[in-house]
Design a protein around this motif. Structure first.
Motif, PDB file in Angstrom:
ATOM      1  N   HIS A 185      79.172  55.924  43.292  1.00 26.27           N
ATOM      2  CA  HIS A 185      77.954  56.266  44.029  1.00 26.27           C
ATOM      3  C   HIS A 185      77.151  57.242  43.188  1.00 26.27           C
ATOM      4  O   HIS A 185      77.482  57.506  42.035  1.00 26.27           O
ATOM      5  CB  HIS A 185      78.272  56.813  45.426  1.00 26.27           C
ATOM      6  CG  HIS A 185      79.117  58.052  45.438  1.00 26.27           C
ATOM      7  ND1 HIS A 185      78.616  59.304  45.145  1.00 26.27           N
ATOM      8  CD2 HIS A 185      80.438  58.251  45.704  1.00 26.27           C
ATOM      9  CE1 HIS A 185      79.575  60.211  45.238  1.00 26.27           C
ATOM     10  NE2 HIS A 185      80.699  59.599  45.565  1.00 26.27           N
ATOM     11  N   GLN A 186      76.080  57.813  43.743  1.00 29.96           N
ATOM     12  CA  GLN A 186      75.120  58.578  42.969  1.00 29.96           C
ATOM     13  C   GLN A 186      75.082  60.064  43.293  1.00 29.96           C
ATOM     14  O   GLN A 186      74.288  60.789  42.689  1.00 29.96           O
ATOM     15  CB  GLN A 186      73.710  57.985  43.177  1.00 29.96           C
ATOM     16  CG  GLN A 186      73.590  56.553  42.718  1.00 29.96           C
ATOM     17  CD  GLN A 186      72.206  55.956  42.930  1.00 29.96           C
ATOM     18  OE1 GLN A 186      71.803  55.052  42.212  1.00 29.96           O
ATOM     19  NE2 GLN A 186      71.467  56.452  43.902  1.00 29.96           N
ATOM     20  N   ASP A 187      75.889  60.536  44.226  1.00 29.83           N
ATOM     21  CA  ASP A 187      75.846  61.941  44.642  1.00 29.83           C
ATOM     22  C   ASP A 187      76.680  62.772  43.671  1.00 29.83           C
ATOM     23  O   ASP A 187      77.903  62.834  43.779  1.00 29.83           O
ATOM     24  CB  ASP A 187      76.373  62.074  46.065  1.00 29.83           C
ATOM     25  CG  ASP A 187      76.239  63.478  46.622  1.00 29.83           C
ATOM     26  OD1 ASP A 187      75.877  64.399  45.857  1.00 29.83           O
ATOM     27  OD2 ASP A 187      76.507  63.675  47.826  1.00 29.83           O
ATOM     28  N   ASN A 199      70.146  58.797  51.827  1.00 28.57           N
ATOM     29  CA  ASN A 199      71.584  58.802  51.573  1.00 28.57           C
ATOM     30  C   ASN A 199      71.775  59.103  50.092  1.00 28.57           C
ATOM     31  O   ASN A 199      71.447  58.266  49.240  1.00 28.57           O
ATOM     32  CB  ASN A 199      72.193  57.450  51.940  1.00 28.57           C
ATOM     33  CG  ASN A 199      73.701  57.414  51.777  1.00 28.57           C
ATOM     34  OD1 ASN A 199      74.269  58.146  50.974  1.00 28.57           O
ATOM     35  ND2 ASN A 199      74.356  56.553  52.541  1.00 28.57           N
ATOM     36  N   GLN A 210      74.260  59.090  48.271  1.00 28.39           N
ATOM     37  CA  GLN A 210      75.194  58.222  47.549  1.00 28.39           C
ATOM     38  C   GLN A 210      74.546  56.910  47.125  1.00 28.39           C
ATOM     39  O   GLN A 210      74.884  56.359  46.076  1.00 28.39           O
ATOM     40  CB  GLN A 210      76.426  57.949  48.416  1.00 28.39           C
ATOM     41  CG  GLN A 210      77.265  59.192  48.673  1.00 28.39           C
ATOM     42  CD  GLN A 210      78.667  58.870  49.136  1.00 28.39           C
ATOM     43  OE1 GLN A 210      79.024  57.708  49.337  1.00 28.39           O
ATOM     44  NE2 GLN A 210      79.489  59.888  49.294  1.00 28.39           N
ATOM     45  N   THR A 211      73.626  56.405  47.925  1.00 31.56           N
ATOM     46  CA  THR A 211      73.067  55.079  47.642  1.00 31.56           C
ATOM     47  C   THR A 211      71.547  55.071  47.558  1.00 31.56           C
ATOM     48  O   THR A 211      70.966  54.082  47.103  1.00 31.56           O
ATOM     49  CB  THR A 211      73.493  54.075  48.737  1.00 31.56           C
ATOM     50  OG1 THR A 211      73.039  54.562  50.012  1.00 31.56           O
ATOM     51  CG2 THR A 211      75.001  53.922  48.776  1.00 31.56           C
TER      52      THR A 211
END
Length: 503
Positions: A34-36, A179, A181-182
């Protein structure tokens, strides 16, 4: 029985037309879950992913003329910093630094409250980075545009920690309904970041970035590939400008069309360790005889092909390192003792090259008169036997990635270190390690770290037998490829330049 047929080479169709003007195309393996960044541990994310869409307070110096090895830092979102006293750091934000805009978010200056909120979130309980800023008692806004860090104790690594590729700064008011994460990645740095459904990452130069001349490119595309062979194929048909390659792959590439750069990775690589907790290895003279029997450069040549030999301690600049003569003096320089013990070398099987490397070192020990057997173990068994139970005589295998001097020294070389699996250290060495950890003067600290490294080699507990090095091949479009990935950060991509189609 006939030998098994070799797998067919990957088939890659060339894309018609010239490559995009000003855009670098890089073939990369892997992905991030994910991106976080605050909730993630992934070098892929910090080198090729969402980490490139954000800025931190500080960043690592990665200019083409930065002396290597280096963990030197410079301002990212800041304009400067100062130590008020040994336990108080103040950081001035650069008034030119602005947030990127979005449809529902207007660009605005970076504020001290953004930094306080972001770094507080980074170290929340349950975050994989909650201990990154363990030395910090409080993070607060000292004044408009000034962030103050109050520490529990002096921490000479604090600036490096603030430059960690995970210590990214977010705009909390841009996150409504997002979000992390996404969803979108909205930062204050030189790149706008977008990840496509196929896994391709697109970086586009942001024209509102406040530092002149950064980035040098108009964009970067990170192209997902299944393996290095596919990346090489993309390079050869002109669909990629850069790709990581193995040494055999590099030997097979057309040198008239491609060049390469080797990037050494501090705090990562293969360690050779001696268990001083074993009675036969408790004697320093015996451990020194083990080291003296080795030729680590020859072992690298026989296995990985590239790599470096040293103590393994991450350093800020070349003045912190021991010279090659000092490192080389521990190998082959001492007389062999009369009675050589029977030993087992535990080899972590992290791939064929790792096994070949271990066998090469074992052969060198046998040539010096040691009775050595090798025990090649799986990754899980290696982690359990060496790093958990410490049940071995000698071992060779990867070290847990370590990004700062104190993290390495306190964990692996201090007598009470959490990752001290070799029984390394002495009371006097502990004093030196603890002293460098609180020494804010970099010149004095460099001297302490050099003394520690010399003592560590003399103690003959462990050394970096094959520091991680990566070879990246590139085509004639690329003028200045990255030279370093400090602490797993992709700070150097902004300095890459390409040949213009008009040249």
């Amino acid at each position: 029985m006939l030998p098994a047929a070799a797998p067919p080479p990957p088939v890659v169709d060339a894309t018609p037309g010239p490559p995009p003007e000003g855009t670098l195309r890089v073939a990369v393996i892997g992905a991030a879950p994910h991106q976080d960044l605050h909730r993630l541990v992934s070098e892929w994310a910090t080198l090729f992913g969402s980490g490139l869409g954000y800025d931190r307070l500080l960043r690592f110096m990665t200019t083409p003329d930065t002396p290597l090895p280096s963990l030197a830092v410079e301002c990212d979102l800041c304009a400067g910093w100062r130590w008020v006293d040994d336990v108080t750091l103040e950081v001035d934000l650069d008034p030119r630094a602005m947030w990127q805009d979005a449809d529902d978010f207007a660009s605005r200056p970076i504020s001290a409250s953004d930094v306080v909120w972001s770094l507080s979130r980074l170290r929340e309980t349950g975050s994989p980075h909650e201990r990154l800023l363990d030395s910090v008692d409080a993070i607060e806004q000292a004044a408009p545009g000034i962030v103050r860090f109050r520490l529990h104790y002096p921490d000479a690594d604090l600036l490096l920690k603030l430059a960690s590729p995970y210590a990214v700064i977010l705009a909390p008011d841009s996150l409504n309904g997002v979000n992390l994460q996404t969803g979108r990645v909205l930062g204050a740095g030189p790149w706008r970041y977008v990840r496509g459904s196929t896994g391709q990452v697109n970086l586009t130069a942001w024209d509102g970035y406040f530092r002149d001349g950064e980035p040098r490119l108009s964009g970067v595309r990170f192209l997902p590939v299944a393996d290095l062979a596919t990346g090489v194929a993309l390079l050869e048909v002109g669909r990629a400008d850069m790709a990581q390659v193995t040494e055999p792959q590099w030997a097979a590439l057309d040198r008239t069309s491609f060049d390469s750069t080797v990037i050494g990775r501090q705090g990562r690589g293969v360690v050779f360790g001696v268990n001083a907790g074993r009675q036969v290895l408790a004697d320093q003279a015996v451990r020194q005889a083990v080291f003296a029997a080795l030729d680590p450069h020859a072992a690298i040549a026989a296995s990985f092909g590239i790599g470096w030999v040293g103590t393994g301690v991450p350093v800020l600049d070349p003045s912190w390192t021991l010279d090659d003569a000092a490192i080389g003096s521990v190998f082959g320089a001492r007389a062999t003792i009369l009675e050589l013990p029977t030993l087992t070398l535990t080899v972590g099987n992290f791939g064929e090259q790792h096994v070949v490397h271990g066998e090469a070192l074992a052969a060198q020990l046998r040539s010096a008169g040691f009775d050595v057997t090798t025990d090649v173990v799986s990754r899980g068994s290696y982690l359990n036997r060496v790093w958990e139970r410490r049940d071995y005589d000698l071992f060779v295998g990867p070290i847990p990635p370590t990004d700062t001097p104190s993290a390495f020294l306190l964990a692996l070389l201090h007598t009470r270190g959490a990752s001290n699996v070799t029984g390394a250290g002495t009371a006097a060495l502990d004093v030196l390690i603890e002293s460098q950890a609180v020494e804010l003067d970099e010149t004095r600290r460099a001297g302490l770290v050099r003394n520690i490294q010399a003592a560590a080699l003399d103690g003959a507990w462990f050394f970096m037998a094959a520091g991680l090095s990566e070879r990246w091949a590139f085509n004639e479009r690329v003028l200045s490829p990255p030279r370093v990935f400090p602490a797993g950060s992709g700070d150097g991509w902004k300095y890459v330049a390409l040949v213009s189609s008009s040249d």
